[in-house]
Write an enzyme that holds these catalytic residues in place. Sequence first.
Site, mmCIF file in Angstrom:
data_model
loop_
_atom_site.group_PDB
_atom_site.id
_atom_site.type_symbol
_atom_site.label_atom_id
_atom_site.label_comp_id
_atom_site.label_asym_id
_atom_site.label_seq_id
_atom_site.Cartn_x
_atom_site.Cartn_y
_atom_site.Cartn_z
ATOM 1 N N HIS A 306 41.687 41.263 36.180
ATOM 2 C CA HIS A 306 42.291 42.435 35.425
ATOM 3 C C HIS A 306 41.047 43.056 34.679
ATOM 4 O O HIS A 306 40.282 42.116 33.946
ATOM 5 C CB HIS A 306 43.305 42.179 34.752
ATOM 6 N N ASP A 363 50.744 41.833 39.855
ATOM 7 C CA ASP A 363 50.814 41.712 41.484
ATOM 8 C C ASP A 363 50.849 40.746 42.109
ATOM 9 O O ASP A 363 51.208 40.434 43.138
ATOM 10 C CB ASP A 363 49.499 42.599 42.017
HETATM 11 N N1 CMC Z 1 38.415 37.389 43.426
HETATM 12 C C1 CMC Z 1 37.143 36.965 43.355
HETATM 13 N N2 CMC Z 1 36.279 37.441 42.376
HETATM 14 C C2 CMC Z 1 36.681 38.238 41.550
HETATM 15 C C3 CMC Z 1 37.910 38.903 41.695
HETATM 16 C C4 CMC Z 1 38.842 38.228 42.561
HETATM 17 N N3 CMC Z 1 39.980 38.838 42.610
HETATM 18 N N4 CMC Z 1 38.015 39.594 40.570
HETATM 19 C C5 CMC Z 1 36.926 39.986 39.917
HETATM 20 N N5 CMC Z 1 36.009 38.973 40.517
HETATM 21 C C6 CMC Z 1 34.742 38.722 40.261
HETATM 22 C C7 CMC Z 1 33.597 39.764 40.545
HETATM 23 O O1 CMC Z 1 32.985 39.627 41.810
HETATM 24 C C8 CMC Z 1 32.867 39.853 39.304
HETATM 25 O O2 CMC Z 1 31.749 38.551 39.687
HETATM 26 P P1 CMC Z 1 30.392 38.774 39.094
HETATM 27 O O3 CMC Z 1 30.526 38.709 37.556
HETATM 28 O O4 CMC Z 1 29.693 37.525 39.742
HETATM 29 O O5 CMC Z 1 29.697 39.698 39.902
HETATM 30 C C9 CMC Z 1 33.495 39.326 38.163
HETATM 31 O O6 CMC Z 1 34.560 38.689 38.837
HETATM 32 C C10 CMC Z 1 33.982 40.715 37.417
HETATM 33 O O7 CMC Z 1 34.751 41.526 38.235
HETATM 34 P P2 CMC Z 1 34.543 43.072 38.404
HETATM 35 O O8 CMC Z 1 34.830 43.577 39.777
HETATM 36 O O9 CMC Z 1 33.340 43.723 37.359
HETATM 37 O O10 CMC Z 1 35.878 43.481 37.667
HETATM 38 P P3 CMC Z 1 36.728 44.814 37.326
HETATM 39 O O11 CMC Z 1 36.981 44.870 35.979
HETATM 40 O O12 CMC Z 1 35.703 46.033 37.805
HETATM 41 O O13 CMC Z 1 37.980 44.707 38.451
HETATM 42 C C11 CMC Z 1 39.857 44.096 39.089
HETATM 43 C C12 CMC Z 1 39.203 44.564 37.911
HETATM 44 C C13 CMC Z 1 41.400 44.116 39.030
HETATM 45 C C14 CMC Z 1 39.811 45.407 40.309
HETATM 46 C C15 CMC Z 1 39.324 42.931 40.312
HETATM 47 O O14 CMC Z 1 39.494 42.010 39.382
HETATM 48 C C16 CMC Z 1 40.033 42.793 41.468
HETATM 49 O O15 CMC Z 1 39.420 43.445 42.437
HETATM 50 N N6 CMC Z 1 41.340 41.964 41.771
HETATM 51 C C17 CMC Z 1 41.897 41.740 42.768
HETATM 52 C C18 CMC Z 1 42.600 43.050 43.172
HETATM 53 C C19 CMC Z 1 43.847 43.181 42.151
HETATM 54 O O16 CMC Z 1 44.659 42.062 41.951
HETATM 55 N N7 CMC Z 1 44.146 44.148 41.665
HETATM 56 C C20 CMC Z 1 45.393 44.461 40.773
HETATM 57 C C21 CMC Z 1 45.033 44.399 39.376
HETATM 58 S S1 CMC Z 1 46.436 44.652 38.342
HETATM 59 C C22 CMC Z 1 47.498 45.773 38.670
HETATM 60 C C23 CMC Z 1 46.894 47.183 38.702
HETATM 61 O O17 CMC Z 1 46.031 47.645 38.148
HETATM 62 O O18 CMC Z 1 47.490 47.900 39.651
#
Ligand code: CMC
Length: 432
Positions: A306, A363
């Site tokens: 998140h 989720d």
């Molecule tokens: N699986 C594997 N690696 C992950 C994941 C994941 N679900 N989420 C983040 N990471 C890694 C990412 O690759 C990065 O690694 P590194 O530092 O080595 O490059 C690190 O964690 C930070 O990730 P980020 O993409 O910079 O984080 P963000 O804040 O931009 O993204 C997120 C947040 C929710 C979009 C992301 O965690 C994600 O894609 N999660 C899976 C989709 C999901 O469950 N979404 C629902 C979110 S909650 C409800 C809502 O908002 O509707």
Amino acid sequence: MANTAQLSIDGTTYELPVIEGTEGERAIDIRKLRAETGLVTIDSGYGNTGSCESAITFLNGEKGILHHRGYAIEDLTSHSTFLEVAYLLIYGDLPDEEQSNAFIDDVTRHTLIHENLRQVFLGFPLNAHPMAILSSMVCSLSAFYQDQGNATDSAEMDITIRRLLAKIPTIAAFAYKKSIGQPFVYPDNSLSYSANVLNTLFGVPCEQYEVDPELALALDQLLILHADHEQNCSTSTVRLVGSSRANLFAAVSAAIAALWGPLHGGANQAVLEMLNEIHESGGGAEKYIRMAKDKSSSFRLMGFGHRVYKNFDPRAKIIKKTCDRVLEKLGVDDPLLEIARKLEETALHDDYFVERKLYPNVDFYSGILYRALGIPTEMFTVMFAIGRLPGWIAQWREMINAPDARIGRPRQIYTGETARPFVPLHHRPKSQ
Ligand code: CMC
């Protein structure tokens, strides 16, 4: 504490105001930065940008706190109802008895949609995703209520708000019925908001559908859990679209489109699809954990991580409990739940996830609960949209009424070609 910050650029020091929220959050106010220095700030994904001051929702991602108008999400899900929380979010305080009765009565009496809208439903292909239908139909409401969607006058705004809250479950259910070829079921005004959602989804005209009050309660709790979450992607969309003074229906329609993406609300559908895939491939979660960690793969563990919560998602904790309760009551032995538990357990002890503070989010368990309630996978994000609607409305209303309201218009740093002379077509070299 200091109420200014100093910024030194090319030997000149600038003083920038520091503002503080009621929960102690602090921000550097850069509103005059460009005028004074010629510089803008850059922050892709807005991870460090406060786009507004808001009195609606407070969350602390490090401590796992979520409050609406000062009330803890744990108290709201235990003691309140979805419509009461909607009122709280939109109007700022819990309603007294008279306000509560009037609000429920108004929302209940606006559930029907214009009969001509039924014709619009019929034009969609049978396999259309219900989020496509929902977004289109909510935008179509602005064709039926042409003046009220732009309303900033409070009486007109109030009726528009009630219309939207009342009609969105009807539209959602019609979208579902259309996809399975069943007749539309009209709302039943004798039922509560959440019971009515279940009735319009699962009822058929030829027999009586008995809503299980415990399932209606579980759904009500789920809707409360999704009701608002400050400046997330879809809420920022509502504010941005609304800031151009586009009508509320159009702004909410855009928010529904934003919610649809798998990184946002679409994650609940993606989680279920991922769990199904793991189940069908023999149940081993390890391969998926490996893929999620592999930087050469774009695969992510859906339902994990998140932008704001770096400890735990308090909503996931509540859903998990409700999920256990509902599955036990229904006597459901869902193999996907077992896989979800295994996945959670493995990820929580894996350095990759621990270091990056990736915990299960809302989720992760909501899909399993929706599935237990009999809601088909493609409708999961639609349910999220019904839940998030009060938050979108509250944030839109706050934005429209803010004394410093301006159109949302970020800047950029241009990285393209510098000025070059135009070359007539017959003089251009052949592209490779
Ligand atoms: N699986 C594997 N690696 C992950 C994941 C994941 N679900 N989420 C983040 N990471 C890694 C990412 O690759 C990065 O690694 P590194 O530092 O080595 O490059 C690190 O964690 C930070 O990730 P980020 O993409 O910079 O984080 P963000 O804040 O931009 O993204 C997120 C947040 C929710 C979009 C992301 O965690 C994600 O894609 N999660 C899976 C989709 C999901 O469950 N979404 C629902 C979110 S909650 C409800 C809502 O908002 O509707």
